[in-house]
Design an enzyme around this catalytic site. Structure first.
Site, PDB file in Angstrom:
ATOM      1  N   LYS A  49       8.812   2.096 -28.284  1.00 58.01           N
ATOM      2  CA  LYS A  49       9.490   3.369 -28.480  1.00 58.01           C
ATOM      3  C   LYS A  49      10.989   3.187 -28.741  1.00 58.01           C
ATOM      4  O   LYS A  49      11.628   4.059 -29.333  1.00 58.01           O
ATOM      5  CB  LYS A  49       9.254   4.302 -27.284  1.00 58.01           C
ATOM      6  CG  LYS A  49       7.792   4.554 -26.953  1.00 58.01           C
ATOM      7  CD  LYS A  49       6.966   4.908 -28.156  1.00 58.01           C
ATOM      8  CE  LYS A  49       5.496   5.193 -27.894  1.00 58.01           C
ATOM      9  NZ  LYS A  49       4.719   4.150 -27.209  1.00 58.01           N
TER      10      LYS A  49
ATOM     11  N   TYR B 168      -7.915   8.040 -22.628  1.00 56.68           N
ATOM     12  CA  TYR B 168      -6.533   7.598 -22.492  1.00 56.68           C
ATOM     13  C   TYR B 168      -6.230   7.232 -21.033  1.00 56.68           C
ATOM     14  O   TYR B 168      -6.512   8.008 -20.122  1.00 56.68           O
ATOM     15  CB  TYR B 168      -5.584   8.722 -22.948  1.00 56.68           C
ATOM     16  CG  TYR B 168      -4.127   8.367 -22.741  1.00 56.68           C
ATOM     17  CD1 TYR B 168      -3.473   7.529 -23.629  1.00 56.68           C
ATOM     18  CD2 TYR B 168      -3.427   8.836 -21.638  1.00 56.68           C
ATOM     19  CE1 TYR B 168      -2.148   7.183 -23.436  1.00 56.68           C
ATOM     20  CE2 TYR B 168      -2.093   8.497 -21.435  1.00 56.68           C
ATOM     21  CZ  TYR B 168      -1.470   7.662 -22.339  1.00 56.68           C
ATOM     22  OH  TYR B 168      -0.158   7.306 -22.131  1.00 56.68           O
TER      23      TYR B 168
ATOM     24  N   TYR C 238      -2.357   0.475 -23.058  1.00 51.51           N
ATOM     25  CA  TYR C 238      -2.190   0.236 -24.499  1.00 51.51           C
ATOM     26  C   TYR C 238      -2.532  -1.190 -24.921  1.00 51.51           C
ATOM     27  O   TYR C 238      -3.555  -1.447 -25.539  1.00 51.51           O
ATOM     28  CB  TYR C 238      -0.740   0.541 -24.915  1.00 51.51           C
ATOM     29  CG  TYR C 238      -0.353   1.977 -24.789  1.00 51.51           C
ATOM     30  CD1 TYR C 238      -0.670   2.891 -25.791  1.00 51.51           C
ATOM     31  CD2 TYR C 238       0.348   2.445 -23.678  1.00 51.51           C
ATOM     32  CE1 TYR C 238      -0.307   4.218 -25.696  1.00 51.51           C
ATOM     33  CE2 TYR C 238       0.715   3.779 -23.580  1.00 51.51           C
ATOM     34  CZ  TYR C 238       0.386   4.660 -24.589  1.00 51.51           C
ATOM     35  OH  TYR C 238       0.750   5.973 -24.486  1.00 51.51           O
TER      36      TYR C 238
HETATM   37  C1  LIG Z   1       3.238   4.200 -27.120  1.00 50.64           C
HETATM   38  C2  LIG Z   1       2.688   2.846 -26.993  1.00 50.64           C
HETATM   39  C3  LIG Z   1       1.797   2.328 -27.947  1.00 50.64           C
HETATM   40  C4  LIG Z   1       1.275   3.122 -29.095  1.00 50.64           C
HETATM   41  O1  LIG Z   1       2.230   3.358 -30.095  1.00 50.64           O
HETATM   42  P1  LIG Z   1       2.102   4.657 -30.984  1.00 50.64           P
HETATM   43  O2  LIG Z   1       3.224   4.594 -31.923  1.00 50.64           O
HETATM   44  O3  LIG Z   1       2.166   5.834 -30.040  1.00 50.64           O
HETATM   45  O4  LIG Z   1       0.773   4.613 -31.666  1.00 50.64           O
HETATM   46  C5  LIG Z   1       1.356   1.030 -27.802  1.00 50.64           C
HETATM   47  N1  LIG Z   1       1.746   0.283 -26.740  1.00 50.64           N
HETATM   48  C6  LIG Z   1       2.577   0.754 -25.802  1.00 50.64           C
HETATM   49  C7  LIG Z   1       2.915  -0.125 -24.660  1.00 50.64           C
HETATM   50  C8  LIG Z   1       3.078   2.044 -25.881  1.00 50.64           C
HETATM   51  O5  LIG Z   1       3.901   2.505 -24.934  1.00 50.64           O
END
Ligand SMILES: *Cc1c(COP(=O)(O)O)cnc(C)c1O
Length: 330
Positions: free
Chosen positions: A49, A263, A289
């Site tokens: 992010k 999720y 993730y």
């Molecule tokens: C948000 C996030 C993702 C996914 O990325 P997106 O751009 O939302 O698809 C992957 N890994 C981590 C650790 C994240 O925080």
């Protein structure tokens, strides 16, 4: 010059992030596995992010905002990075965080990312699953306006076309690094959620005329829904890199086979992937993730969808701070 070069931007990120070889996991899987360390973007423990926030804060600043509002799960990595970025650039920060049913709970409300959100001085609004968080965020913006504040709402995961420009930058880094290290990647893997990372990478590769296939392992939703989300955002992102109207046919690959129950709810394959990376490489993944992304990559190796000897790049998008919310799992 495309719009990309003219977008307002702030500086938050260590870049380029390194690409490292994973010798022991490569041997275990029978492939050549490299990892792009976007867990090392620098801000607040790192993560994907941070790249998006460089552009989003640029936009917020150019609009004269004094407050950032964003949304996510209780253990949102995006919320943590937004809170830190807000602190660094002197914004107030309001986080609308949704409780997700079915996740482990012991440390979920107080440890990991949410502990850090508080440390960065963010104001937390905890809402129950099913509440429309974006709607809540806009209501909050209206309330703050009455008190004389101007808020900028950052969408889920920072995934607007502007946010995804952070991953156009990352695509360019990958091309530079693969050229200077003389590695030609066959496939790229990542965990895909709100789609900005995958859409930005695809826009960046397309702008550079690179056809490296990008495999988005879904962390929520089914493959079709996610593919539509990535495709729509890719179309918007292509406008900003000066490729408006270029087709996206065949560019978007998503796989929903590793989501499990939803999720934030991990599977045994996720726990195995996290343990393998930790014990063979000393690398921390996360249960929401990157654990799902790596579980997919491992299964592709075992089922022959990745053939032995291929050069594979995994994008480490961060998230290990979330491990502390899932203590009882490990
Ligand atoms: C948000 C996030 C993702 C996914 O990325 P997106 O751009 O939302 O698809 C992957 N890994 C981590 C650790 C994240 O925080």
């Amino acid at each position: 010059m495309s719009l990309f070069d003219q977008l307002p931007r702030v500086s938050l990120c260590h870049q380029p992030t390194p690409i490292e070889y994973m010798p022991r996991l490569s041997k275990h899987l029978g492939i050549n596995l490299y990892i792009k360390r976007d867990d090392c973007t620098g801000l607040a423990g790192g993560g994907n992010k941070t790249r998006k926030l460089e552009f989003l804060l640029g936009e917020a600043r150019s609009q004269g905002a004094d407050t950032l509002i964003t949304l996510g799960g209780i253990q949102s990595n995006h919320a943590r990075q937004t809170a830190a970025a807000a602190a660094k650039y002197g914004f107030n920060c309001e986080l609308v965080l949704e409780d997700v049913e079915g996740t482990v709970k012991q440390d979920y409300y107080a440890n990991g990312n949410i502990l850090l959100d508080q440390l960065f001085g963010a104001n937390i609004h905890r809402v129950n699953e099913g509440v429309d968080c974006l709607d809540y965020a806009y209501q909050l913006k209206t309330e703050l306006a009455k008190k004389g504040h101007k808020a900028f709402v950052i969408p889920l995961g920072g995934s607007s076309a502007i946010g995804s420009m952070g991953y156009v930058q990352c695509a360019n880094e990958i091309l530079d690094e693969s050229q200077s290290n003389k590695i030609s990647f066959d496939k790229l893997f990542l965990a895909t959620g709100s789609a900005g990372t995958q859409a930005g990478l695809l826009a960046g590769f397309k702008a550079a005329d690179c056809k490296l296939p990008v495999y988005g392992m879904c962390v929520s939703q089914d493959s079709q829904t996610k593919s539509e989300l990535v495709t729509a955002l890719l179309a918007e992102s292509l406008k900003l890199v000066g490729l408006e109207g270029t087709g996206t046919q065949g560019d978007v690959i998503t796989d929903g086979a590793y989501v499990g129950e939803g999720y934030g709810i991990h599977t045994p394959a996720v726990v195995e992937a996290i343990n393998l990376c930790a014990q063979l490489e000393g690398i921390l993944l996360d249960p929401v993730y990157t654990g799902k992304g790596m579980a997919g990559l491992i299964d592709y190796c075992r089922s022959g969808k990745i053939t032995p000897g291929e050069n594979i790049l995994f994008i480490h998008t961060g998230g290990s701070q979330g491990l502390f919310a899932y203590r009882e799992t490990f």
